[in-house]
Scaffold this active site. Structure first.
Site, PDB file in Angstrom:
ATOM      1  N   LYS A  35      42.144 -35.524  18.525  1.00 30.47           N
ATOM      2  CA  LYS A  35      41.919 -36.980  17.790  1.00 30.47           C
ATOM      3  C   LYS A  35      42.665 -38.269  18.279  1.00 30.47           C
ATOM      4  O   LYS A  35      42.205 -39.167  18.657  1.00 30.47           O
ATOM      5  CB  LYS A  35      41.721 -36.549  16.282  1.00 30.47           C
ATOM      6  N   THR A  36      43.884 -38.007  18.174  1.00 33.29           N
ATOM      7  CA  THR A  36      44.779 -39.124  18.440  1.00 33.29           C
ATOM      8  C   THR A  36      44.670 -39.473  20.080  1.00 33.29           C
ATOM      9  O   THR A  36      44.630 -40.815  20.167  1.00 33.29           O
ATOM     10  CB  THR A  36      46.379 -38.699  18.266  1.00 33.29           C
ATOM     11  N   ASP A 223      42.013 -44.303  10.667  1.00 28.58           N
ATOM     12  CA  ASP A 223      42.382 -42.815  11.006  1.00 28.58           C
ATOM     13  C   ASP A 223      42.385 -42.129   9.480  1.00 28.58           C
ATOM     14  O   ASP A 223      42.248 -42.640   8.646  1.00 28.58           O
ATOM     15  CB  ASP A 223      43.591 -42.610  11.853  1.00 28.58           C
ATOM     16  N   GLU A 224      41.864 -40.471   9.561  1.00 30.96           N
ATOM     17  CA  GLU A 224      41.821 -40.022   8.299  1.00 30.96           C
ATOM     18  C   GLU A 224      41.062 -40.576   7.300  1.00 30.96           C
ATOM     19  O   GLU A 224      41.597 -40.901   5.952  1.00 30.96           O
ATOM     20  CB  GLU A 224      43.351 -39.832   7.783  1.00 30.96           C
ATOM     21  N   GLN A 254      39.535 -31.479   5.770  1.00 26.13           N
ATOM     22  CA  GLN A 254      41.031 -31.867   5.629  1.00 26.13           C
ATOM     23  C   GLN A 254      41.050 -33.037   4.357  1.00 26.13           C
ATOM     24  O   GLN A 254      42.408 -33.583   4.407  1.00 26.13           O
ATOM     25  CB  GLN A 254      41.740 -32.226   6.978  1.00 26.13           C
ATOM     26  N   ARG A 606      47.822 -25.464  11.155  1.00 20.26           N
ATOM     27  CA  ARG A 606      48.740 -26.245  11.871  1.00 20.26           C
ATOM     28  C   ARG A 606      49.344 -25.371  12.854  1.00 20.26           C
ATOM     29  O   ARG A 606      50.241 -25.717  13.883  1.00 20.26           O
ATOM     30  CB  ARG A 606      49.967 -26.481  10.838  1.00 20.26           C
TER      31      ARG A 606
END
Length: 722
Positions: A35-36, A223-224, A254, A606
């Site tokens: 994503k980043t 973002d998020e 998430q 993670r």
DNA sequence: TATATAGTGTTTTTT
DNA sequence: ACACTATATA
């Protein structure tokens, strides 16, 4: 400028997102889907290929860490292309709003040098108000704080709060909210919620200000997005409504911040808000093994209303997921350390490759003790935050007072710290004087001579305090920030107070103040007193996560919430027990349970190489021992993905135990620290410690070293002769 | 009236 | 580790 290929090594979906030019775009980005990378490459694409000035681009994140990382990566790409015409603005929601408010909040009749109140500050203001209204008996202050927080997240006025509450004290809470807002404004103080809601208010009341920023930020990325609350949603939409170049990135699986007002509907209904929106799904995972992804999917797929997605990887199945069942929370720590040490020997992993994740901060204590016992380096993120420590907050309160004399919360915090004989009664008297004369508390302090009911000694004490603040305030415009902080520590009498008794605790506190000084040094080169303002801003908005030492080689311990956005080769999700995870408070609420499930999903995803799920069959919680069932999330994972499933044996012992054995009170041998013991396999050894039914034994044979053995099952015998 | 001290309870997650 | 309370003392 040098031409670089921004879509190189991207998969088709990633490339589609990167090449997106105008209009709204929703990127559903699964965990570990790059994503980043997509966001940074798209920013670079806008700048390098489409000629959009950096100045017109805004990227918003939730944490400073994410913002810093994004900024760095964009900078790197632009450097590679030899582009040097400035960077886009990458900021958190909160720091972005502070920036806007510092420029224009005077339009809302609040000083531009306003003070940012953290939740503790706002709690003490609420407390003051509740006391003033004589409601201490019937009101739970923390509850009021959470109502007020909720109201702000939803952009509710006090009337809206009234209309949305059925609680029998709703009228009272509504009054407190109104009074709280009045006092905050009088103090030129803004709490976290205000930072967003005041910005929205500014935009709504002053269309010219909004227009200025709409023109400036023609391209916006958030973002998020699944974690945005109503206020942030409105803010984003106001900014984007003119040019509609809004890209939002997120993953509904998430969403773990509903308790902070986040509304998952924001991401789920993006396509209704922007019917012309393009949607891209990123489902290829570059982080984890297929086993980890499958197990995580088996947990998350039980939720309703998800945007259907299934992550996949080209990396192969990898190791099975380890299920580590322990006798107690102490055993849990020991077994985790055993696993870590084994892996370090076998695979040459380093300590920093491991992360321990837990549901509640309280769990960190026992784990930390285990690391201390074994001398293994570790880092705990979160818990009692550095800037929340008493001594640090005290000095910060002095500093705030220098910039903002209306800041009553800070004033009342330090007026008698160190003790200077200005007690509760005196403060009450001064407050009454202030009220009758229509003065602020600080102004009243300046005129204490006129208060007849105060004794001469009290007046002297007050005027000494006022003198200290006034003289420090003069210094604030002259001294570099760190020198000023040093002056505050000394002239407030704080140093003297801590030095009076050289206890360990006081030395620690002094050490913390030294650390604060070293942070202040970063601002020494700036104009005065702007440096001080920016220093206080950092202190207010920085989180402990931002202070994670990247270079340090230590095992990382943090809450599951803190772990979002991070990745580690080896991850332990600990405390996989009913009532702990999912947490007790979520058990009777279907929506809350779904959030716990998402939290579990976040934790599991993670892990890059191997995932460990640990649970303790008995756990000491607030002084009582609980025997909780294994977490329901464990039961959702198919056994063929698991290894060590519910055998109940410790690593050094091969006995199998059935569930029946656990329900009985285990009979421990009479073995204590210092005893000499023998074991059929490991030979002779000395008991280092005994805790929670587990003995730590150091065996004479170096091949076995230190082992942890459960007293209820280990074939240990006490050695009689030496 | 202010302060020192000891004892008790807290904690689900936090920008 | 902190906040809050009760109690004794200056």
């Amino acid at each position: 400028m040098k031409k670089i290929d921004l879509t190189q090594d991207l998969n088709p979906q990633q490339a589609e997102a990167v090449l997106h030019q105008k209009g709204p775009l929703l990127i559903i980005a699964g965990a570990g889907s790059g994503k980043t990378r997509v966001i940074t490459h798209r920013v670079a694409h806008l700048i390098l290929e489409l000629g959009v000035p950096s100045y017109n681009i805004l990227a918003v994140t939730f944490t400073n860490k994410a913002a810093g990382e994004m900024k760095q990566r964009v900078e790197k790409i632009l450097q590679q292309a030899n582009f040097d015409l400035g960077l886009p603005l990458v900021a958190t929601f909160h720091s972005f709003c502070v920036r806007i408010l510092r420029a224009d909040i005077d339009k809302l009749a609040i000083e531009r040098s306003f003070t940012i109140y953290d939740d503790k500050d706002s709690l003490s203001l609420i407390k003051k108000i509740v006391k003033k209204m004589g409601l201490e008996e019937d009101i739970n202050i923390k509850q009021v704080a959470s109502y007020i927080d909720k109201a702000k997240n939803n952009l509710w006025t006090s009337a809206d709060l009234r209309a949305n509450s059925s609680y029998h004290l709703a009228d009272k809470i509504t009054q407190i909210y109104a009074e709280y807002q009045r006092e905050l404004k009088a103090a030129d103080g803004l709490d976290f919620g205000d930072l967003i809601s005041r910005t929205v208010e500014l935009f709504q009341k002053f269309p010219d200000v909004l227009d200025k920023y709409q023109e400036r930020f023609k391209y916006i990325m958030v973002d998020e997005y699944q974690d945005t609350n109503e206020a942030q949603y409105v803010l984003t939409n106001l900014l984007a409504q003119k040019y509609r170049n809004l890209v939002v990135v997120g993953d509904d699986d998430q969403a773990i911040y509903s308790w902070r007002g986040a509304n998952i509907q924001n991401i789920l209904s993006f396509e209704d808000d922007f019917p012309e929106a393009k949607v891209v799904k990123l489902e290829q995972n570059y982080r984890s093994t297929q086993n980890i992804l499958d197990a995580a999917w088996q947990v998350i797929c039980k939720n309703s209303g998800r945007k259907e997605k299934k992550l996949w990887t080209e990396q192969g199945r990898g190791d099975l997921i380890s299920l580590v069942e322990c006798f107690s929370e102490v055993d849990e720590g020991e077994r985790i350390i055993g696993q870590i040490e084994d892996l370090i020997l076998e695979r040459r992993a380093r300590y920093r490759d491991f992360a321990l994740l837990y549901r509640t901060n309280a769990q960190s204590r026992v784990l930390e003790e285990a690391f201390l016992r074994h001398g293994i380096p570790y880092q705990i993120i979160g818990g009692v935050k550095f800037y929340a420590r008493k001594e640090v907050k005290d000095i910060i309160a002095y500093l705030r007072l220098l910039l903002n004399e209306n800041d009553v919360v800070s004033l009342l915090r330090v007026i008698n710290v160190p003790p200077r004989k200005i007690g509760e009664k005196t403060i009450e008297t001064v407050q009454n004087f202030a009220n009758t004369q229509g003065l602020s508390f600080w102004q009243a302090l300046l005129r204490t001579e006129e208060i007849d009911s105060l004794g001469p000694q009290t007046k002297v004490a007050i005027s000494r305090f006022v003198e200290v603040v006034l003289s420090l305030r003069k210094e604030a415009s002259k001294l570099a920030v760190s020198s000023l902080v040093r002056q505050v520590i000394e002239r407030s009498g704080y140093k003297k107070m801590l030095m009076a008794e050289a206890t360990e605790e006081n030395k620690d506190r002094m050490g913390n103040l030294e650390e604060l000084l070293s942070v202040a040094k970063k601002y020494d080169q700036m104009d005065r007193p702007d440096g001080l303002l920016l220093f206080l801003e950092e202190v207010a908005l920085v989180s402990d996560l931002d202070n994670m030492e990247e270079g340090k080689n230590g095992v990382i311990l943090m809450t599951l919430h803190n772990a979002k956005g991070l990745e580690f080769p080896y991850v332990f999700v600990t405390g996989m027990e009913e009532e702990l995870f999912p947490h007790f408070n979520s058990l009777d609420d279907a929506a809350a349970l779904e959030e716990e499930r998402r939290l579990c999903y976040v934790g599991m995803t993670r892990a890059k190489k191997k995932l460990f799920l640990t649970l303790a069959r008995s756990r000491l919680i607030y002084g009582t021992t609980k025997n909780n069932e294994p977490s329901r999330f464990l039961l959702d994972i198919s056994p063929d993905l698991l290894q060590g499933a519910f055998v109940g044996s410790l690593d050094a012992v091969s006995n199998y135990s059935t569930d029946d054995e656990y329900s009985q009170e285990p009979e421990y041998m009479d073995i204590n620290a210092g005893d000499l013991v023998s074991h059929p396999t490991f030979g002779r050894g000395k008991v280092v410690s005994v805790q929670g039914g587990v003995a730590t034994v150091s065996f004479d044979n170096d091949k076995y070293g230190v082992k942890r053995l459960a007293l209820s099952v280990a074939p240990l015998e006490k050695e009689k002769d030496f």
